[in-house]
Design a protein around this motif. Structure first.
Motif, short mmCIF file in Angstrom:
data_model
loop_
_atom_site.label_atom_id
_atom_site.label_comp_id
_atom_site.label_asym_id
_atom_site.label_seq_id
_atom_site.Cartn_x
_atom_site.Cartn_y
_atom_site.Cartn_z
N GLU A 188 0.70 -1.20 -0.01
CA GLU A 188 -0.16 -0.02 0.02
C GLU A 188 0.95 1.20 0.28
OE1 GLU A 188 -2.60 -0.46 3.07
OE2 GLU A 188 -3.83 -2.06 2.52
N GLY A 189 1.75 1.33 1.00
CA GLY A 189 2.77 2.46 1.04
C GLY A 189 2.18 3.74 0.83
N GLY A 190 2.77 4.63 -0.08
CA GLY A 190 2.31 6.22 0.15
C GLY A 190 2.43 6.79 1.24
N ALA A 191 1.60 7.99 1.21
CA ALA A 191 1.80 8.69 2.36
C ALA A 191 1.41 8.20 3.83
CB ALA A 191 0.82 10.27 2.08
N ALA A 192 0.59 7.25 3.78
CA ALA A 192 0.33 6.44 4.92
C ALA A 192 1.51 5.78 5.65
CB ALA A 192 -0.90 5.40 4.70
N LEU A 193 2.48 5.37 4.70
CA LEU A 193 3.66 4.85 5.17
C LEU A 193 4.64 6.01 5.58
CD1 LEU A 193 5.18 1.93 6.27
CD2 LEU A 193 5.95 2.07 3.92
N GLY B 93 -4.56 -13.45 -6.77
CA GLY B 93 -5.50 -14.42 -7.46
C GLY B 93 -5.29 -15.79 -6.76
N VAL B 94 -4.55 -16.23 -5.98
CA VAL B 94 -4.45 -17.47 -5.47
C VAL B 94 -5.62 -17.77 -4.40
CG1 VAL B 94 -1.93 -17.46 -5.57
CG2 VAL B 94 -2.69 -16.97 -3.50
N THR C 171 1.41 -6.41 2.22
CA THR C 171 1.00 -7.94 3.09
C THR C 171 1.44 -8.91 2.28
OG1 THR C 171 -1.14 -7.82 2.27
CG2 THR C 171 -0.75 -6.55 4.24
N GLN C 172 1.20 -10.38 3.00
CA GLN C 172 1.34 -11.44 2.31
C GLN C 172 0.45 -11.63 1.07
OE1 GLN C 172 1.45 -15.04 4.99
NE2 GLN C 172 -0.25 -15.88 3.63
N ILE C 173 -0.68 -11.62 1.04
CA ILE C 173 -1.71 -11.65 0.05
C ILE C 173 -1.24 -10.84 -1.16
CG2 ILE C 173 -3.28 -9.95 0.47
CD1 ILE C 173 -4.06 -13.35 -0.95
N ASP C 174 -0.58 -9.80 -1.11
CA ASP C 174 -0.30 -8.94 -2.30
C ASP C 174 1.24 -9.62 -3.20
OD1 ASP C 174 -1.95 -6.69 -2.10
OD2 ASP C 174 -0.97 -6.39 -0.13
N ASP D 229 3.17 4.26 -5.29
CA ASP D 229 3.78 4.67 -6.60
C ASP D 229 3.33 3.70 -7.68
OD1 ASP D 229 5.06 6.91 -5.37
OD2 ASP D 229 7.01 5.87 -5.46
N GLY D 230 2.70 2.75 -7.20
CA GLY D 230 1.95 1.63 -8.36
C GLY D 230 2.83 0.54 -8.28
N ASP D 231 3.95 0.67 -7.55
CA ASP D 231 5.08 -0.52 -7.95
C ASP D 231 4.79 -1.74 -7.08
OD1 ASP D 231 6.75 1.07 -9.65
OD2 ASP D 231 7.50 2.22 -7.69
N SER D 232 4.74 -2.85 -7.57
CA SER D 232 4.64 -4.02 -6.92
C SER D 232 5.54 -5.26 -7.31
CB SER D 232 3.37 -4.57 -7.57
OG SER D 232 2.31 -3.78 -7.34
N VAL D 233 5.47 -6.39 -6.50
CA VAL D 233 6.40 -7.37 -6.55
C VAL D 233 5.40 -8.60 -6.54
CG1 VAL D 233 7.14 -7.64 -4.34
CG2 VAL D 233 8.41 -8.79 -6.06
N PHE D 234 5.44 -9.64 -7.47
CA PHE D 234 4.71 -10.81 -7.49
C PHE D 234 5.65 -11.90 -7.29
CE2 PHE D 234 1.38 -8.07 -9.66
CZ PHE D 234 0.95 -7.55 -8.58
N LEU D 235 5.44 -13.14 -6.70
CA LEU D 235 6.03 -14.25 -6.86
C LEU D 235 5.42 -15.32 -7.90
CD1 LEU D 235 6.70 -15.01 -3.21
CD2 LEU D 235 8.13 -13.93 -4.74
N SER D 236 6.08 -16.07 -8.91
CA SER D 236 5.24 -16.86 -9.62
C SER D 236 5.39 -17.75 -8.93
CB SER D 236 6.28 -17.04 -10.99
OG SER D 236 7.79 -17.26 -10.63
N ILE D 237 4.34 -18.89 -9.11
CA ILE D 237 3.83 -19.82 -8.35
C ILE D 237 3.26 -20.96 -9.53
CG2 ILE D 237 3.78 -19.23 -6.06
CD1 ILE D 237 0.61 -19.42 -6.33
N ASP D 238 3.01 -22.13 -9.27
CA ASP D 238 2.41 -23.07 -10.19
C ASP D 238 1.01 -22.98 -10.38
OD1 ASP D 238 5.25 -23.53 -10.76
OD2 ASP D 238 5.43 -25.47 -9.38
N ALA D 239 0.29 -22.48 -9.31
CA ALA D 239 -1.02 -22.46 -9.21
C ALA D 239 -1.65 -21.48 -10.52
CB ALA D 239 -1.38 -21.78 -7.95
#
Length: 461
Positions: A178-183, A266-267, A259-262, A212-222
């Motif tokens: 989420e980040g942004g000003a809140a953090l 989709g999982v 957080t973890q779900i981010d 800022d709209g930046d993300s990191v996703f882990l690729s999984i086999d699901a």
């Protein structure tokens, strides 16, 4: 020395000898340039420094895989993120096989107990996976931010627990979905609440700001759950992110995913296959790159367990739960559910989320986690559990006839002994010295309690 000297030297030697494709160290020295030797914690930080100089048109000496090299004109491979990530994986693999040439152990090896390396002494390991979960508004982000900034600043303690950073600033990465000003306001508040820490002490702490709209996703086999869910782009991949960390010259010993779900949109959170797969990958990253990975998660409906699949706990090296002390009190406590290598610690961390309203000297819009004493925490919890006068009357009247077991007392007052209101009432009345507990059962503490025998029906005189 001006940056244009590099090009002028190259042109000069090319004119003298068109076949000459590089400028030698000797020629640089003859031109009056003192070639520096770059420093760094590892091959990648040194390579990053060499690339930075090369982009400016300047050479240097740098150490790579134990060999001192020169970055002249032939130093044309400015490592891109994919190259750096791949080299990092290869070196990690070589280091692994050097350290563990054969996985098979003897019986004598099996009975050896290796010493555990701790980040937070006896609570959080130096590498692996730590899951912290809690309900909304319990200060999950604030508490984790407090840990990360204390660790990176080289402070000796976090919330009263020893930090094993040898008093030296550390590198860390905070992935703030989420980040942004809140953090940002909380980072500001933490620094102002810790005047002993200068902003430069946190030079090793970097954020991926979801604001800022930046993300990191882990690729999984699901498989993706919906057709409109996009595939993971290179810009959002872990390899790209870690290459950026290396490009900063950092070697993080702590990485937070909030957080973890981010991490894997989709999982199915309730699927052991999906969620264990996500945490397995996070843990593997921590073990491979030598950092402790902290994932911030939410509680389930009952508030006692992490939300989602039950198999998540098994993948964690450490797990802790945050819960509120009272409703909207701003107080919370951290309880340890699991610490691999020993029994879960029985102590807790209690704190109050405090902003400028409670800390007048805190000139910030953010808030910090201020530790509170065990007495204050216990008092706050008891205040939450204060039973109604009617419940107290029922219990005291039942006990007036003698000592009763919990079961008998429950039947006498007509409240299920497993009901929260009944358990809270007994705990509060015992702590308040209204009741005493013996082997035979409970009884009134001293004589007849003022509420005992009081009429419960207002029509009775």
């Amino acid at each position: 020395m001006k940056l244009s000297v590099f090009e002028s030297l190259k042109q000069r030697f090319a004119q003298e000898d068109p076949s000459l494709g590089s400028v030698t160290p000797q020629q640089w020295e003859e031109a009056g340039y003192d070639i520096p030797t770059v420093e760094g914690k590892n091959d990648f930080t040194r390579m990053t420094a060499a690339v930075a100089l090369h982009k400016q048109g300047l050479p240097c000496y740098y150490k790579w895989k134990g060999e001192l090299r020169f970055s002249g004109v032939d130093f044309v491979k400015a490592y891109d993120p994919e190259d750096v990530a791949e080299d990092q994986r290869q070196i990690a693999e070589m280091d692994y096989w050097t350290k563990y040439p054969n996985r098979l152990k003897s019986a004598a090896d099996m009975i050896k107990t290796p010493a555990i390396e701790w980040l937070v002494q006896d609570r959080v390991h130096k590498s692996g996976l730590f899951q912290l979960f809690g309900a909304s508004y319990t200060g999950k982000t604030l508490l984790v931010l407090d840990l990360v900034m204390s660790w990176c600043a080289g402070l000796p303690e976090w919330q009263g627990y020893q930090l094993n950073n040898e008093g030296e600033p550390q590198d860390a990465l905070y992935v703030a979905a989420e980040g942004g000003a809140a953090l940002s306001v909380h980072v500001d508040a933490w620094l102002k609440h810790h005047p002993e820490v200068h902003q430069s002490d946190l030079s090793g702490l970097v954020f991926l700001d979801g604001g800022d709209g930046d993300s990191v996703f882990l690729s999984i086999d699901a498989k993706r759950r919906r057709d409109d869910e996009p595939d993971i782009q290179h810009a959002d991949s872990w390899d790209r992110l870690f290459a950026e960390v290396l490009d900063k010259g950092l070697s993080p010993t702590l990485v937070v995913f909030d957080t973890q779900i981010d991490l894997a949109p989709g999982v199915d959170e309730n699927s052991n296959t999906d969620m264990v797969g996500v945490l397995r990958k996070v843990k593997r990253l921590g073990d491979t790159y030598g950092f402790m990975a902290i994932v911030v998660h939410h509680t389930g409906h009952d508030g006692n367990k992490a939300r989602g699949a039950s198999g998540m706990m098994g993948k964690c090296d450490a797990q802790a739960k945050l819960s509120s002390i009272g409703e909207k009190s701003g107080k919370a406590k951290l309880e340890w559910i699991k610490v691999k290598g020993g029994p879960a610690p029985q102590d807790t961390i209690s704190y109050e989320i405090s902003g400028s309203a409670k800390l007048p000297d805190l000139d910030s819009e953010g808030a910090v986690c201020v530790p509170i004493s065990k007495f204050s925490a216990a008092h706050a919890e008891l205040a939450v559990k204060t039973p109604s006068e009617e419940t107290q009357r029922l219990i005291m009247n039942a006990l007036n006839g003698g000592q009763l077991s919990t079961r008998a007392l429950s039947e006498a007052v007509g409240i299920d002994r497993n009901a929260k209101v009944f358990k809270d009432a007994l705990e509060w009345m015992t702590a308040s010295n209204h009741l005493s507990q013996t082997q035979k059962g409970r009884s009134t503490m001293v004589g007849l309690h003022p509420l005992a025998m009081a009429p419960t029906d207002p029509t009775i005189g």
